[in-house]
Design a protein around this motif. Sequence first.
Motif, PDB file in Angstrom:
ATOM      1  N   GLN A   1       0.839  -1.199   0.000  1.00  0.00           N
ATOM      2  CA  GLN A   1       0.000   0.000   0.000  1.00  0.00           C
ATOM      3  C   GLN A   1       0.881   1.258   0.000  1.00  0.00           C
ATOM      4  O   GLN A   1       1.812   1.375   0.795  1.00  0.00           O
ATOM      5  CB  GLN A   1      -0.923   0.016   1.219  1.00  0.00           C
ATOM      6  CG  GLN A   1      -1.864   1.207   1.187  1.00  0.00           C
ATOM      7  CD  GLN A   1      -2.997   1.114   2.182  1.00  0.00           C
ATOM      8  OE1 GLN A   1      -4.011   1.747   2.017  1.00  0.00           O
ATOM      9  NE2 GLN A   1      -2.818   0.320   3.223  1.00  0.00           N
TER      10      GLN A   1
ATOM     11  N   TRP B   1       1.326   5.654  -1.533  1.00  0.00           N
ATOM     12  CA  TRP B   1       0.763   6.887  -2.074  1.00  0.00           C
ATOM     13  C   TRP B   1       1.830   7.601  -2.877  1.00  0.00           C
ATOM     14  O   TRP B   1       3.025   7.487  -2.595  1.00  0.00           O
ATOM     15  CB  TRP B   1       0.291   7.807  -0.940  1.00  0.00           C
ATOM     16  CG  TRP B   1      -0.808   7.232  -0.125  1.00  0.00           C
ATOM     17  CD1 TRP B   1      -2.142   7.441  -0.283  1.00  0.00           C
ATOM     18  CD2 TRP B   1      -0.680   6.341   0.987  1.00  0.00           C
ATOM     19  NE1 TRP B   1      -2.856   6.735   0.665  1.00  0.00           N
ATOM     20  CE2 TRP B   1      -1.983   6.054   1.454  1.00  0.00           C
ATOM     21  CE3 TRP B   1       0.392   5.751   1.644  1.00  0.00           C
ATOM     22  CZ2 TRP B   1      -2.224   5.219   2.533  1.00  0.00           C
ATOM     23  CZ3 TRP B   1       0.154   4.913   2.711  1.00  0.00           C
ATOM     24  CH2 TRP B   1      -1.138   4.658   3.143  1.00  0.00           C
TER      25      TRP B   1
ATOM     26  N   HIS C   1      -3.124   6.356  -5.140  1.00  0.00           N
ATOM     27  CA  HIS C   1      -3.063   5.334  -4.101  1.00  0.00           C
ATOM     28  C   HIS C   1      -2.905   3.981  -4.766  1.00  0.00           C
ATOM     29  O   HIS C   1      -3.499   3.711  -5.807  1.00  0.00           O
ATOM     30  CB  HIS C   1      -4.372   5.400  -3.294  1.00  0.00           C
ATOM     31  CG  HIS C   1      -4.407   4.448  -2.142  1.00  0.00           C
ATOM     32  ND1 HIS C   1      -5.536   3.740  -1.801  1.00  0.00           N
ATOM     33  CD2 HIS C   1      -3.460   4.084  -1.257  1.00  0.00           C
ATOM     34  CE1 HIS C   1      -5.271   2.987  -0.739  1.00  0.00           C
ATOM     35  NE2 HIS C   1      -4.029   3.177  -0.400  1.00  0.00           N
TER      36      HIS C   1
ATOM     37  N   TRP D   1      -2.528   2.231  -9.963  1.00  0.00           N
ATOM     38  CA  TRP D   1      -2.747   3.414  -9.128  1.00  0.00           C
ATOM     39  C   TRP D   1      -4.139   3.969  -9.397  1.00  0.00           C
ATOM     40  O   TRP D   1      -4.619   3.944 -10.523  1.00  0.00           O
ATOM     41  CB  TRP D   1      -1.724   4.508  -9.465  1.00  0.00           C
ATOM     42  CG  TRP D   1      -0.315   4.119  -9.151  1.00  0.00           C
ATOM     43  CD1 TRP D   1       0.566   3.484  -9.985  1.00  0.00           C
ATOM     44  CD2 TRP D   1       0.391   4.325  -7.929  1.00  0.00           C
ATOM     45  NE1 TRP D   1       1.762   3.287  -9.359  1.00  0.00           N
ATOM     46  CE2 TRP D   1       1.686   3.794  -8.089  1.00  0.00           C
ATOM     47  CE3 TRP D   1       0.052   4.905  -6.695  1.00  0.00           C
ATOM     48  CZ2 TRP D   1       2.639   3.834  -7.088  1.00  0.00           C
ATOM     49  CZ3 TRP D   1       1.008   4.948  -5.700  1.00  0.00           C
ATOM     50  CH2 TRP D   1       2.279   4.414  -5.894  1.00  0.00           C
TER      51      TRP D   1
ATOM     52  N   LEU E   1      -6.985   9.600  -5.749  1.00  0.00           N
ATOM     53  CA  LEU E   1      -7.825   9.815  -4.581  1.00  0.00           C
ATOM     54  C   LEU E   1      -8.686  11.058  -4.781  1.00  0.00           C
ATOM     55  O   LEU E   1      -8.218  12.063  -5.324  1.00  0.00           O
ATOM     56  CB  LEU E   1      -6.958  10.025  -3.330  1.00  0.00           C
ATOM     57  CG  LEU E   1      -6.177   8.822  -2.817  1.00  0.00           C
ATOM     58  CD1 LEU E   1      -5.350   9.227  -1.598  1.00  0.00           C
ATOM     59  CD2 LEU E   1      -7.120   7.687  -2.455  1.00  0.00           C
TER      60      LEU E   1
ATOM     61  N   ALA F   1      -6.242  11.119   3.056  1.00  0.00           N
ATOM     62  CA  ALA F   1      -4.847  11.118   2.604  1.00  0.00           C
ATOM     63  C   ALA F   1      -4.593  12.242   1.618  1.00  0.00           C
ATOM     64  O   ALA F   1      -3.528  12.860   1.619  1.00  0.00           O
ATOM     65  CB  ALA F   1      -4.508   9.767   1.983  1.00  0.00           C
ATOM     66  N   HIS F   2      -5.583  12.507   0.772  1.00  0.00           N
ATOM     67  CA  HIS F   2      -5.432  13.611  -0.181  1.00  0.00           C
ATOM     68  C   HIS F   2      -5.249  14.929   0.571  1.00  0.00           C
ATOM     69  O   HIS F   2      -4.373  15.739   0.250  1.00  0.00           O
ATOM     70  CB  HIS F   2      -6.656  13.691  -1.089  1.00  0.00           C
ATOM     71  CG  HIS F   2      -6.529  14.720  -2.181  1.00  0.00           C
ATOM     72  ND1 HIS F   2      -6.702  16.068  -1.957  1.00  0.00           N
ATOM     73  CD2 HIS F   2      -6.209  14.590  -3.490  1.00  0.00           C
ATOM     74  CE1 HIS F   2      -6.510  16.723  -3.083  1.00  0.00           C
ATOM     75  NE2 HIS F   2      -6.205  15.853  -4.030  1.00  0.00           N
TER      76      HIS F   2
ATOM     77  N   ARG G   1      -5.222   5.587   6.370  1.00  0.00           N
ATOM     78  CA  ARG G   1      -6.518   5.953   5.803  1.00  0.00           C
ATOM     79  C   ARG G   1      -7.054   7.236   6.436  1.00  0.00           C
ATOM     80  O   ARG G   1      -7.705   8.036   5.787  1.00  0.00           O
ATOM     81  CB  ARG G   1      -7.515   4.803   5.963  1.00  0.00           C
ATOM     82  CG  ARG G   1      -7.343   3.715   4.908  1.00  0.00           C
ATOM     83  CD  ARG G   1      -8.334   2.586   5.096  1.00  0.00           C
ATOM     84  NE  ARG G   1      -8.014   1.775   6.270  1.00  0.00           N
ATOM     85  CZ  ARG G   1      -7.099   0.819   6.266  1.00  0.00           C
ATOM     86  NH1 ARG G   1      -6.414   0.563   5.190  1.00  0.00           N
ATOM     87  NH2 ARG G   1      -6.853   0.124   7.359  1.00  0.00           N
TER      88      ARG G   1
END
Lengths: 465, 175
Positions: free
Chosen positions: A181, A183, A203, A211, A214, A220-221, A268
Amino acid sequence: MDDRRISERFRNALDSDPHPGAFERLQRSLDTRAAMPKTRPKIWPATLAGLVAVAVVVALMVPRLLNHSAVPAASGPVVPTRSTFGFTYVETSSAWWVLEHRHTADTILFRSTDQGRHWEAVLSEREEIGFPVPSGSRLTSTDVVLATPGKLLRSADGRHWTEEPLPAGSSTVSFLPDLRQGWILGPPEGFPGAQSTQLSVLHTVDGGRTWSQLPAADAAHSLYVKAGCISPVFFDSRAGFCPNQLLGPVVLIATVRTAWWTTADGGRNWQPSPALATNELLVGMVLNGSRGVAVTATGSLFTGSSVPRRLHVYRTQDSGGHWSNSGLVLEAQYIQLITTDRWVVWTTPNDVIRVTTDGGRSFTTQTLPVPPPAATPSPGVSTVPVGPAGVPGVELKPPGSYGGAFVISLLRFSSSQVGIVDESDALFVPLSHHALLRTTDGGLHWDQVPLPEPPSLSWGALPTP
Amino acid sequence: MSTPSEVWSLRGAKGGDRAAFDELLRPLYARAYRLAFGILHDADEAEDAVQEAAFKAWRKIGNLREGAPLEPWFLAVVGNQCRTIARGRWWSAVRMAEPPVNGSAVAGDHDSGLDLRAALRRLSHRHRLVLVLRYYLDLPFEEIGVVLGLSDRATRSLARRALARLKLALGEEFL
């Protein structure tokens, strides 16, 4: 587009003249820094041969006379490297090192699995290789994901590599310790529909093979784009932190502010925490169970200056929940926290290394040895006599006479005893080389480690899995 | 090739004559500053970088062979200093731009060169350096090779790759 038009565009974008009086300020700066040029003794032809012979003998005898820890003989000529791009320990015994080859401009990835004693060239790339995985702290000696512009390189054994494409122009990659996982911050060009200057966050849950973008509402963004946290660090598959050190927009480096974001669900969701909020730059952190140490710096964010920075030490007793200023202030360019009690502090311009083993209550001072000169002379600089295969010439100096002639590029300790320094003659560019120095006694003695030549200079293709 | 005056000044500088060193450095200052600015994109940082590089050059002037050109050597020192500055950052910097206002930011960015600067910042230091040396300082590949410590072939190859990377970062057809 021809060169002339490209040059025109560069001039339009970058045109800048020095501030009035800039050269006079430079002169005053030199006036205030009491230093004289280092002079190189003239070597007359009549004495040259003798000096070379003496140098060879000295080079052969010095290691025995000094009774240093044994260093294996070079397995080949030293790689004519130009510069170091990255250098990291992944665990106590394993380390990765990225160098640039002088003649091909390729980047070469070396790996050591024996605390830096031997290095093996495992990958050669035409592009610059980066270390996208947070701090490299959860890597093993084999399982690794690297980023180069445009692709991810993945290996499960350090020898065989596969590659996955990355969106053009994407930059920072962060992965959870499972390396699945992750980013990535992407530019808008690769993502249709994005606003022209809005960064995107993608992500992956399959190690970078695919990918997905997001949405802006994703936690997360927000963390990456709005809070400016681009290098989250994960302790395990769930817990992590992200020091926010960017304010944006554009460049507001001078007003950096460290904030503290934490996650407990694998990234998350992120929560801002006031625990370590400061207007200083976070330059180091180590946690050992509930105890932890964090170091922040005032002044310049950069270690390039010869003016030491003021480092402030914070401590925690509850795994980062609360931090208190210890009151300890260090003046240094660089600090590496090995454990909560053992730190290495590096101060220029004299390149003095100070080590504490009691959390900053007391320090011992150590001095690095100077490496021998490179074996590859180039036009435009003085040449120095060297023996076969880079045997050091007349500039060989005994440990302890460092004198600031070389530049310490990187310094890493993998344990309280084992450390590695990468030294380069960054000013003497055409003779630039890198000497890898290694210690096994906590920095009291240092020995040079040779690097092997890559299998071949054209070894640029990825081996097939 | 150095002029007799430069050779004379270099001898003096090697002997510790600061005025001679200043005379050597003065004509190089503006280009050195532009190199630093081209890499760092900040006027104050660029001035600091050249100042620090000058100090290091002063300390190391004894290494320069008599008759050897000073400029590539000094530009190499400046380039290394810029790299040291960039590498000293504890984090990986992504400089964020303001969101566009009423869709006008693209044209404005292009006109002011902001888009090129932003694209350059996405490149590695090496790519940025070779492009600035080539297209901002207009150095020939031979001199760039001396600055970078690379062979001519490697320099040209690096410049080609850097330009391709810049084109990708810009996402434009005309570069």
